[in-house]
Design an enzyme around this catalytic site. Structure first.
Site, PDB file in Angstrom:
ATOM      1  N   LEU A  73      -4.877   4.062   5.227  1.00 12.25           N
ATOM      2  CA  LEU A  73      -4.425   2.274   5.131  1.00 12.25           C
ATOM      3  C   LEU A  73      -3.851   3.359   3.325  1.00 12.25           C
ATOM      4  CD1 LEU A  73      -4.495  -1.269   5.323  1.00 12.25           C
ATOM      5  CD2 LEU A  73      -3.555   0.107   2.704  1.00 12.25           C
ATOM      6  N   SER A  74      -3.100   4.506   3.301  1.00 11.64           N
ATOM      7  CA  SER A  74      -2.511   4.641   2.203  1.00 11.64           C
ATOM      8  C   SER A  74      -1.297   5.665   2.194  1.00 11.64           C
ATOM      9  CB  SER A  74      -2.965   6.215   1.598  1.00 11.64           C
ATOM     10  OG  SER A  74      -2.200   6.570   0.437  1.00 11.64           O
ATOM     11  N   GLU A  75       0.177   4.545   2.075  1.00 18.52           N
ATOM     12  CA  GLU A  75       1.264   4.910   1.314  1.00 18.52           C
ATOM     13  C   GLU A  75       1.631   6.191   0.765  1.00 18.52           C
ATOM     14  OE1 GLU A  75       1.161   1.022   2.517  1.00 18.52           O
ATOM     15  OE2 GLU A  75       0.486   1.518   1.029  1.00 18.52           O
ATOM     16  N   HIS A 117       6.587  -9.793   2.114  1.00 21.06           N
ATOM     17  CA  HIS A 117       6.948  -8.860   2.693  1.00 21.06           C
ATOM     18  C   HIS A 117       8.306  -9.052   2.961  1.00 21.06           C
ATOM     19  CE1 HIS A 117       2.737  -9.859   4.080  1.00 21.06           C
ATOM     20  NE2 HIS A 117       3.037  -9.009   4.465  1.00 21.06           N
ATOM     21  N   PRO A 134       3.280   1.919  -3.901  1.00 17.86           N
ATOM     22  CA  PRO A 134       2.275   2.802  -3.852  1.00 17.86           C
ATOM     23  C   PRO A 134       2.347   4.463  -3.564  1.00 17.86           C
ATOM     24  CG  PRO A 134       1.027   0.974  -2.811  1.00 17.86           C
ATOM     25  CD  PRO A 134       2.445   1.430  -2.484  1.00 17.86           C
ATOM     26  N   GLU A 172       0.850   3.464   9.467  1.00 13.76           N
ATOM     27  CA  GLU A 172       0.020   2.564   9.998  1.00 13.76           C
ATOM     28  C   GLU A 172       0.117   1.663  10.526  1.00 13.76           C
ATOM     29  OE1 GLU A 172      -0.929   0.340   6.131  1.00 13.76           O
ATOM     30  OE2 GLU A 172      -0.907   1.870   4.673  1.00 13.76           O
ATOM     31  N   GLN A 229       4.599  -0.487   6.264  1.00 18.90           N
ATOM     32  CA  GLN A 229       5.103  -1.491   6.797  1.00 18.90           C
ATOM     33  C   GLN A 229       5.773  -2.989   6.261  1.00 18.90           C
ATOM     34  OE1 GLN A 229       0.719  -2.897   8.271  1.00 18.90           O
ATOM     35  NE2 GLN A 229       0.688  -1.539  10.062  1.00 18.90           N
ATOM     36  N   PHE A 230       6.166  -2.414   5.323  1.00 22.29           N
ATOM     37  CA  PHE A 230       7.083  -3.376   4.643  1.00 22.29           C
ATOM     38  C   PHE A 230       8.169  -2.710   3.796  1.00 22.29           C
ATOM     39  CE2 PHE A 230       4.364  -6.022   7.045  1.00 22.29           C
ATOM     40  CZ  PHE A 230       4.632  -7.474   7.975  1.00 22.29           C
ATOM     41  N   TYR A 286       5.435  -2.261   0.334  1.00 21.28           N
ATOM     42  CA  TYR A 286       4.029  -1.693   0.331  1.00 21.28           C
ATOM     43  C   TYR A 286       4.135  -0.494   0.507  1.00 21.28           C
ATOM     44  CZ  TYR A 286       1.795  -5.624   3.067  1.00 21.28           C
ATOM     45  OH  TYR A 286       1.462  -6.914   3.283  1.00 21.28           O
TER      46      TYR A 286
END
Length: 710
Positions: free
Chosen positions: A443-445, A514, A474, A414, A467-468, A471
């Site tokens: 936007l889907s891990e 985060h 999922p 992302e 990203q973090f 996250y």
């Protein structure tokens, strides 16, 4: 007019001609073979009495009722670079693609060899595509097959267009699933990927009206995913009766032609009956009425297949001869399967990670070849003339260097494209290497990691960014499946990749979302390497090693190091590789060993400098594997140990180190092993609260002083 409407308008008395595009005899053979295997296993599964123990099927799922449509589909999946994401009821397709029947029977018995060597349940298949299509390693969790299939589809475009390998032209990915699985994250993520990128991907949804016991209306509004997706952009949708061989063949062929023709993804939804319980342990009579069961029995597609082919294509005698041929082949396969030995327990620990091959080992499908990795070269001696860079710049340069050196490497996640990542680590890479090599994702891990799986198995080297750290939750299913892939398939498949994962506290700030570290999760996730560099030079060497590794790697980029100049170091060169499992001794001393990693290293250095000559400070650099030898050698010499980490105290990775030291260095200890970590609370937001739980240099120094005084 939709195809469903066209189908209803056909007169019921019409008998459609046998479509000459299909090898109907082979389709009938596959259906009869699948049906025979299912009936055999239903009679010998562990819930049936009177079956000799050595003949008991340990875990059984029947595909009866699903077999005709899958066999038709299998007859069209024949491109050497086709990739298939399947699930536990997909054995008819596997048989159509070449799965040996003795494997199909031997694996449910847990016998040696086959697609898992007794390591995985017998319905979770795989098929390396060395001379035909590849069936990606299946998993036992529902819906996890979709995003790896989408990754394969995107990889096909990369092989064709970027690597200019014309042999991939016309290839596609196929994802099979039951209708209940369309409620999962994986389905919708893959659907988004396929439609936004116009991927060559076919979604094959077989709908028996049930998700174990739950009716389809509870899985999908209205009970029909095809109707719900009729207006979905860039998706070719067909809907029909999977019990009617002529209609199913026409619909499947139409979708396959659409995908292979380069027009984008397609979805075919076929209704089928469930002619058995969900699985061996299940008793469907507890949730289905006799009328419902009888109605499904009346819809059995096998008699309709026979009526479609006899006498139009086969005579009665030829059909009888085909049944006899199948019976002979199934009996021979059964005898061969039962004659197989049980798996060798001495080898059960092999293939968690890549290892030097032994005689008899199969070649692994997936990732770069050994020759490709060797050609990239590298040295573990850093260059000394490089300029001083911060960690973010070090990672960026290393990614750029490997993108230039390895055309099979792709970077995605992302916001990694035009924006350059939320931490600006990938800034400028898309502009330099183009959107096919460095690209943004939805936007889907789940989709990010599942995509990486399909790409890796196809032979690419994906570098995915989450990203973090928080996250990644999922995507946990895909991450776990990736780590265990090599072991589950007894070295037949692997999905080497790098997952870049920023986390940890930021510059004077934290929060529960985060700032999670939680690295012990990945140390515990079997099959993953875990790197946690504390400085720019180590980041270069470890990242480059990870991108050339046959194993998947979690590469942890600490937010504090990304946001500050802490960890700045000289760039060690574009050839620098740093082997995993090699700790770095930052301070030498004889009084106490301090073990740490990540951003805590800098706080530990500040603390150790207050005790010159006393502290032997080790930066582990990687925690899977970790340098046991260096830690044990140091502690046996100093007699004391303090382990400092950012993850929470209970069950943090420091506990693993302490347990090893207690067992293997106990008689050398002059004081108890101590740990200093974040208290067992989520990372707080306000600076005052953050500093209350986070180890700092003063707290580390106090603990060092206390241990030295014992």
């Amino acid at each position: 007019m939709t195809h469903a409407t066209q189908s209803k308008s056909r007169k019921k008395s019409e008998s459609p001609a046998v479509d000459p595009r299909f090898d109907w005899r082979r389709i009938a053979y596959t259906v009869l073979a699948s049906r025979a295997l299912d009936e055999l296993e239903e009679a010998t599964n562990r819930n049936r009495g009177g079956v000799p123990r050595e003949h008991v099927v340990l875990y059984q799922f029947s595909a009866r009722g699903h077999d005709v449509g899958q066999s038709i589909l299998g007859s069209l999946v024949k491109h050497p670079h086709d990739g298939v994401g399947a699930y536990y009821r997909s054995r008819p397709l596997l048989l159509a693609l070449g799965l040996p029947m003795d494997d199909a029977l031997g694996s449910p018995l847990g016998r040696a060899g086959g697609f898992s060597d007794g390591r995985d349940i017998g319905v979770v298949c795989n098929l390396p595509g060395r001379a035909g299509p590849t069936v990606l390693p299946m998993a036992g969790d529902v819906g996890s097959q979709y995003t790896p299939a989408a990754g394969w589809a995107q990889a096909a475009l990369h092989h064709r267009d970027v690597l200019e390998d014309a042999s991939w032209t016309g290839s596609m990915a196929v994802a099979l699933g039951g209708e209940a699985s369309v409620a999962t994250n994986g389905f919708w993520s893959a659907l988004t990927m396929a439609t936004t990128l116009q991927l060559p991907m076919l979604f094959y949804i077989e709908d028996n009206g049930l998700g174990i016991s739950v009716k389809g209306e509870m899985q999908t509004p209205g009970g029909n995913i095809a109707k719900n997706l009729a207006s979905f952009g860039n998706l070719f949708v067909r809907d029909g009766d999977g019990c009617d061989p002529a209609e199913a063949a026409a619909l499947i062929a139409e979708c396959v032609d659409h995908v292979r023709g380069g027009a984008g993804p397609a979805l075919v939804h076929l209704t089928v009956p469930r002619l058995s319980s969900h699985s061996g342990p299940d008793n469907q009579k507890g949730y289905r009425t006799e009328r419902e069961i009888a109605a499904d029995t009346a819809r059995d597609p096998l008699p309709r297949l026979r009526a479609h082919l006899v006498p139009a294509l086969l005579s009665e005698a030829e059909w009888g001869a085909l049944e006899s041929e199948v019976a002979r082949d199934v009996d021979a396969a059964l005898q061969a399967a039962r004659a197989r030995p049980v798996p060798d327990a001495a080898g059960v620990k092999r293939f968690v990670f890549a290892e030097p091959p032994r005689d008899g080992d199969v070649a692994t499908f997936g990732g770069l070849t050994a020759e490709e990795r060797a050609a990239l070269g590298g040295t573990d001696v850093p260059a000394t003339e490089g300029d001083v860079v911060r960690l973010a710049e070090a990672v960026r340069r290393t990614l750029a260097s490997e993108l230039a050196a390895n055309p099979k490497l792709v970077v995605f996640g992302e916001d990694v494209g035009k924006k350059g990542g939320v931490h600006l680590v990938t800034e400028g890479l898309q502009k330099k290497f183009g959107p096919r090599r460095v690209f943004d994702t939805s936007l889907s891990e789940e989709g990010i990691i599942g995509r990486a799986v399909g790409m890796a198995v196809s032979g690419l080297m994906p570098v995915a960014e989450i990203q973090f750290r928080k996250y990644a939750d999922p995507a946990h299913e895909q991450l776990n499946n990736t780590g265990t892939m090599r072991w589950r398939t007894a070295n037949r498949f692997a999905a080497p990749m790098v997952v870049r994962m920023p986390g940890g506290f930021g510059k004077d700030v934290g929060d529960p979302w985060h700032s999670l570290s939680g690295e012990v999760t990945w140390a515990h996730a079997l099959g993953w390497q875990v790197a946690m560099p504390s400085n720019a030079a180590d980041a270069v060497g470890l990242l480059r090693t990870a991108m050339r590794s046959p194993n998947p790697t979690i590469f942890f980029e600490h937010r504090s190091l990304l946001m500050t100049s802490d960890g700045s170091a000289r760039y060690p060169g574009d050839d620098y590789v740093l082997p995993f499992g090699r700790a770095n001794r930052l301070r030498e001393g004889d009084g106490i060993t301090v073990v740490t990693w990540g951003a805590m290293v800098h706080r530990a250095v500040d603390a150790a400098d207050g005790f010159p000559g006393d502290v032997d400070l080790l930066d582990l650099r990687t925690i899977m594997p970790w340098d046991r030898a260096a830690v044990l050698d140091s502690v046996r010499r100093t007699g004391r140990c303090l382990i400092v980490h950012e993850d929470t105290m209970t069950a943090g990775f420091g506990a693993e180190i302490a347990a090893v030291l207690a067992r293997e260095a106990f008689w050398h200890l002059d004081a108890p092993i101590e740990r200093l970590a974040v208290d067992d609370v989520p990372m707080p937001y306000h600076e005052v609260l953050l500093q209350a739980v986070l180890p700092d240099a003063d707290r580390i120094a106090d603990r060092i002083a206390a241990l030295l005084a014992t």
